[in-house]
Write an enzyme that holds these catalytic residues in place. Structure first.
Site, PDB file in Angstrom:
ATOM      1  N   LYS A  13      50.232  65.564  64.146  1.00 20.36           N
ATOM      2  CA  LYS A  13      48.764  65.445  64.282  1.00 20.36           C
ATOM      3  C   LYS A  13      48.163  64.733  63.063  1.00 20.36           C
ATOM      4  O   LYS A  13      47.377  63.795  63.207  1.00 20.36           O
ATOM      5  CB  LYS A  13      48.116  66.843  64.429  1.00 20.36           C
ATOM      6  CG  LYS A  13      48.612  67.651  65.610  1.00 20.36           C
ATOM      7  CD  LYS A  13      47.912  68.992  65.716  1.00 20.36           C
ATOM      8  CE  LYS A  13      48.123  69.928  64.562  1.00 20.36           C
ATOM      9  NZ  LYS A  13      49.522  70.414  64.395  1.00 20.36           N
ATOM     10  N   ARG A  88      41.816  75.594  68.220  1.00 21.61           N
ATOM     11  CA  ARG A  88      43.132  76.221  68.275  1.00 21.61           C
ATOM     12  C   ARG A  88      43.129  77.462  69.154  1.00 21.61           C
ATOM     13  O   ARG A  88      44.171  78.087  69.329  1.00 21.61           O
ATOM     14  CB  ARG A  88      43.515  76.633  66.868  1.00 21.61           C
ATOM     15  CG  ARG A  88      44.628  75.821  66.256  1.00 21.61           C
ATOM     16  CD  ARG A  88      44.835  76.332  64.847  1.00 21.61           C
ATOM     17  NE  ARG A  88      46.104  76.021  64.327  1.00 21.61           N
ATOM     18  CZ  ARG A  88      46.339  75.001  63.499  1.00 21.61           C
ATOM     19  NH1 ARG A  88      45.386  74.168  63.189  1.00 21.61           N
ATOM     20  NH2 ARG A  88      47.533  74.832  63.008  1.00 21.61           N
ATOM     21  N   ARG A 127      59.685  67.265  55.291  1.00 19.37           N
ATOM     22  CA  ARG A 127      58.425  67.110  54.547  1.00 19.37           C
ATOM     23  C   ARG A 127      58.498  67.871  53.218  1.00 19.37           C
ATOM     24  O   ARG A 127      58.099  67.360  52.185  1.00 19.37           O
ATOM     25  CB  ARG A 127      57.248  67.627  55.396  1.00 19.37           C
ATOM     26  CG  ARG A 127      55.926  67.616  54.643  1.00 19.37           C
ATOM     27  CD  ARG A 127      54.732  67.824  55.534  1.00 19.37           C
ATOM     28  NE  ARG A 127      54.650  69.167  56.076  1.00 19.37           N
ATOM     29  CZ  ARG A 127      53.788  69.547  57.004  1.00 19.37           C
ATOM     30  NH1 ARG A 127      52.942  68.661  57.502  1.00 19.37           N
ATOM     31  NH2 ARG A 127      53.763  70.777  57.438  1.00 19.37           N
ATOM     32  N   ARG A 139      53.364  73.320  50.472  1.00 19.82           N
ATOM     33  CA  ARG A 139      52.492  74.292  51.154  1.00 19.82           C
ATOM     34  C   ARG A 139      53.173  75.661  51.218  1.00 19.82           C
ATOM     35  O   ARG A 139      54.356  75.741  51.558  1.00 19.82           O
ATOM     36  CB  ARG A 139      52.188  73.788  52.571  1.00 19.82           C
ATOM     37  CG  ARG A 139      51.012  72.838  52.611  1.00 19.82           C
ATOM     38  CD  ARG A 139      50.863  72.165  53.946  1.00 19.82           C
ATOM     39  NE  ARG A 139      50.770  73.062  55.087  1.00 19.82           N
ATOM     40  CZ  ARG A 139      50.482  72.657  56.322  1.00 19.82           C
ATOM     41  NH1 ARG A 139      50.242  71.383  56.555  1.00 19.82           N
ATOM     42  NH2 ARG A 139      50.425  73.512  57.309  1.00 19.82           N
ATOM     43  N   ARG A 150      53.890  80.518  62.618  1.00 19.65           N
ATOM     44  CA  ARG A 150      52.903  79.494  63.020  1.00 19.65           C
ATOM     45  C   ARG A 150      53.218  78.991  64.433  1.00 19.65           C
ATOM     46  O   ARG A 150      52.303  78.756  65.241  1.00 19.65           O
ATOM     47  CB  ARG A 150      52.921  78.318  62.030  1.00 19.65           C
ATOM     48  CG  ARG A 150      52.261  78.662  60.696  1.00 19.65           C
ATOM     49  CD  ARG A 150      52.716  77.739  59.575  1.00 19.65           C
ATOM     50  NE  ARG A 150      52.379  76.347  59.804  1.00 19.65           N
ATOM     51  CZ  ARG A 150      52.941  75.332  59.149  1.00 19.65           C
ATOM     52  NH1 ARG A 150      53.880  75.555  58.233  1.00 19.65           N
ATOM     53  NH2 ARG A 150      52.570  74.098  59.412  1.00 19.65           N
TER      54      ARG A 150
HETATM   55  P1  AP5 Z   1      52.397  65.996  60.348  1.00 17.43           P
HETATM   56  O1  AP5 Z   1      51.693  64.762  60.752  1.00 17.43           O
HETATM   57  O2  AP5 Z   1      52.071  66.597  59.013  1.00 17.43           O
HETATM   58  O3  AP5 Z   1      52.283  67.114  61.487  1.00 17.43           O
HETATM   59  P2  AP5 Z   1      51.099  68.132  61.809  1.00 17.43           P
HETATM   60  O4  AP5 Z   1      51.110  68.331  63.266  1.00 17.43           O
HETATM   61  O5  AP5 Z   1      49.833  67.655  61.174  1.00 17.43           O
HETATM   62  O6  AP5 Z   1      51.698  69.408  61.046  1.00 17.43           O
HETATM   63  P3  AP5 Z   1      51.033  70.534  60.170  1.00 17.43           P
HETATM   64  O7  AP5 Z   1      52.183  71.328  59.619  1.00 17.43           O
HETATM   65  O8  AP5 Z   1      50.048  70.016  59.172  1.00 17.43           O
HETATM   66  O9  AP5 Z   1      50.270  71.306  61.285  1.00 17.43           O
HETATM   67  P4  AP5 Z   1      49.680  72.713  61.409  1.00 17.43           P
HETATM   68  O10 AP5 Z   1      48.955  72.635  62.682  1.00 17.43           O
HETATM   69  O11 AP5 Z   1      50.656  73.840  61.307  1.00 17.43           O
HETATM   70  O12 AP5 Z   1      48.842  72.861  60.054  1.00 17.43           O
HETATM   71  P5  AP5 Z   1      47.289  72.935  59.734  1.00 17.43           P
HETATM   72  O13 AP5 Z   1      47.101  72.378  58.397  1.00 17.43           O
HETATM   73  O14 AP5 Z   1      46.472  72.414  60.865  1.00 17.43           O
HETATM   74  O15 AP5 Z   1      53.968  65.678  60.435  1.00 17.43           O
HETATM   75  C1  AP5 Z   1      54.931  66.593  59.975  1.00 17.43           C
HETATM   76  C2  AP5 Z   1      56.107  65.794  59.364  1.00 17.43           C
HETATM   77  O16 AP5 Z   1      56.762  65.077  60.397  1.00 17.43           O
HETATM   78  C3  AP5 Z   1      55.673  64.756  58.327  1.00 17.43           C
HETATM   79  O17 AP5 Z   1      56.605  64.730  57.281  1.00 17.43           O
HETATM   80  C4  AP5 Z   1      55.664  63.433  59.112  1.00 17.43           C
HETATM   81  O18 AP5 Z   1      55.958  62.326  58.306  1.00 17.43           O
HETATM   82  C5  AP5 Z   1      56.753  63.670  60.145  1.00 17.43           C
HETATM   83  N1  AP5 Z   1      56.472  63.002  61.433  1.00 17.43           N
HETATM   84  C6  AP5 Z   1      55.289  62.889  62.069  1.00 17.43           C
HETATM   85  N2  AP5 Z   1      55.435  62.230  63.238  1.00 17.43           N
HETATM   86  C7  AP5 Z   1      56.760  61.956  63.366  1.00 17.43           C
HETATM   87  C8  AP5 Z   1      57.540  61.297  64.354  1.00 17.43           C
HETATM   88  N3  AP5 Z   1      56.989  60.788  65.480  1.00 17.43           N
HETATM   89  N4  AP5 Z   1      58.871  61.202  64.163  1.00 17.43           N
HETATM   90  C9  AP5 Z   1      59.455  61.698  63.018  1.00 17.43           C
HETATM   91  N5  AP5 Z   1      58.761  62.319  62.045  1.00 17.43           N
HETATM   92  C10 AP5 Z   1      57.438  62.448  62.209  1.00 17.43           C
HETATM   93  O19 AP5 Z   1      47.035  74.525  59.717  1.00 17.43           O
HETATM   94  C11 AP5 Z   1      47.548  75.346  58.683  1.00 17.43           C
HETATM   95  C12 AP5 Z   1      46.972  76.748  58.807  1.00 17.43           C
HETATM   96  O20 AP5 Z   1      45.534  76.730  58.637  1.00 17.43           O
HETATM   97  C13 AP5 Z   1      47.173  77.459  60.160  1.00 17.43           C
HETATM   98  O21 AP5 Z   1      48.433  78.095  60.258  1.00 17.43           O
HETATM   99  C14 AP5 Z   1      46.007  78.457  60.164  1.00 17.43           C
HETATM  100  O22 AP5 Z   1      46.295  79.558  59.340  1.00 17.43           O
HETATM  101  C15 AP5 Z   1      44.890  77.665  59.498  1.00 17.43           C
HETATM  102  N6  AP5 Z   1      44.056  76.916  60.484  1.00 17.43           N
HETATM  103  C16 AP5 Z   1      43.895  75.562  60.548  1.00 17.43           C
HETATM  104  N7  AP5 Z   1      43.089  75.225  61.565  1.00 17.43           N
HETATM  105  C17 AP5 Z   1      42.699  76.392  62.143  1.00 17.43           C
HETATM  106  C18 AP5 Z   1      41.887  76.688  63.267  1.00 17.43           C
HETATM  107  N8  AP5 Z   1      41.289  75.718  63.982  1.00 17.43           N
HETATM  108  N9  AP5 Z   1      41.740  77.989  63.605  1.00 17.43           N
HETATM  109  C19 AP5 Z   1      42.317  78.986  62.879  1.00 17.43           C
HETATM  110  N10 AP5 Z   1      43.119  78.770  61.815  1.00 17.43           N
HETATM  111  C20 AP5 Z   1      43.312  77.470  61.445  1.00 17.43           C
END
Ligand code: AP5
Length: 205
Positions: A13, A88, A127, A139, A150
């Site tokens: 994402k 979410r 990552r 992180r 998660r």
């Molecule tokens: P990346 O692009 O970083 O993936 P991502 O989907 O953004 O992963 P995240 O780990 O950031 O997502 P998340 O949803 O768990 O975290 P968030 O910060 O939202 O890619 C990952 C890796 O893969 C990278 O190294 C990239 O280079 C590689 N990659 C990407 N595409 C690829 C491909 N096609 N092929 C190969 N490699 C690839 O949330 C964190 C926490 O915050 C949650 O757990 C929760 O506690 C809280 N939170 C956030 N939003 C909310 C909400 N709306 N409601 C409640 N709690 C929330």
């Protein structure tokens, strides 16, 4: 252009959101990034979110809805935005619908990035290794134990949104197992198909 990127942790994402920002000049609204900044700054929101995030649990809906509704009001969001990590839960999606309706704004598309679980675990591991090699702070929720939680939160609380947006004819699913470049191409194709891209200027005669 207003779109949502939906997908489990590590599905790409953030990666795809940044590419959309660079290409179309829209803003990336990442609740994860905003919450991590709040935790680092020890704001009241950050203090509430800290332990939940470290344990792989979702932060309460009212907190994230408040953050997003303030952020959408900022002038830089007028041109468009990509929501990365929000909504979410179904209540968050309903709150977003209300917010957009009040502002007379339309959501163009919800793009689901579908990636299998072993690839997700591998990506997050990579990552972490890359960040460590660059000397960056890793992180706290990128450990195998928290990642499992998660993923469980995604399956139970976020996956119902696939049905929610499919019913509203907003959902497009992309095979997130493709390369980053191929996924970007597919996302652009979807945006063109729903009419979210500015029409190209007619070629000069
Ligand atoms: P990346 O692009 O970083 O993936 P991502 O989907 O953004 O992963 P995240 O780990 O950031 O997502 P998340 O949803 O768990 O975290 P968030 O910060 O939202 O890619 C990952 C890796 O893969 C990278 O190294 C990239 O280079 C590689 N990659 C990407 N595409 C690829 C491909 N096609 N092929 C190969 N490699 C690839 O949330 C964190 C926490 O915050 C949650 O757990 C929760 O506690 C809280 N939170 C956030 N939003 C909310 C909400 N709306 N409601 C409640 N709690 C929330």
């Amino acid at each position: 252009m207003r779109l949502i990127l939906l997908g489990p942790p590590g599905s790409g994402k953030g990666t795809q959101a940044q590419r959309l920002v660079q290409r179309y000049g829209i803003v990336q609204l990442s609740t994860g990034e905003m919450l991590r900044a709040a935790v680092a700054a020890e704001t009241p929101v950050g203090l509430k979110a800290k332990d939940l995030m470290a344990n792989g649990q979702l932060v309460p809906d009212d907190i994230v809805v408040g953050i997003i509704s303030d952020r959408i009001d900022q002038p830089d969001a007028v041109k468009g935005f990509v929501l990365d990590g929000f909504p979410r839960t179904v209540p968050q999606a309903e709150a977003l619908d209300e917010l957009l309706k009040r502002k007379h704004l339309k959501l163009d598309a919800v793009v689901e990035l579908r990636v299998n679980e072993s690839a997700l675990l591998q990506r997050v591991e990579t990552r972490v290794a890359e960040m460590r090699a660059r000397g960056e702070e890793v992180r706290v929720d990128d450990t195998p134990e928290v990642l499992t939680k998660r993923l469980a939160a995604y399956r139970s609380q976020t996956e119902p949104l696939i049905h929610y947006y499919s019913e509203r004819r907003k959902l497009a699913t992309v095979d997130g197992m493709m390369t980053i470049e191929q996924v970007t191409r597919e996302v652009n194709r979807i945006l063109a198909a729903v009419g979210a891209l500015e029409p190209q200027a007619a070629p000069a005669r």
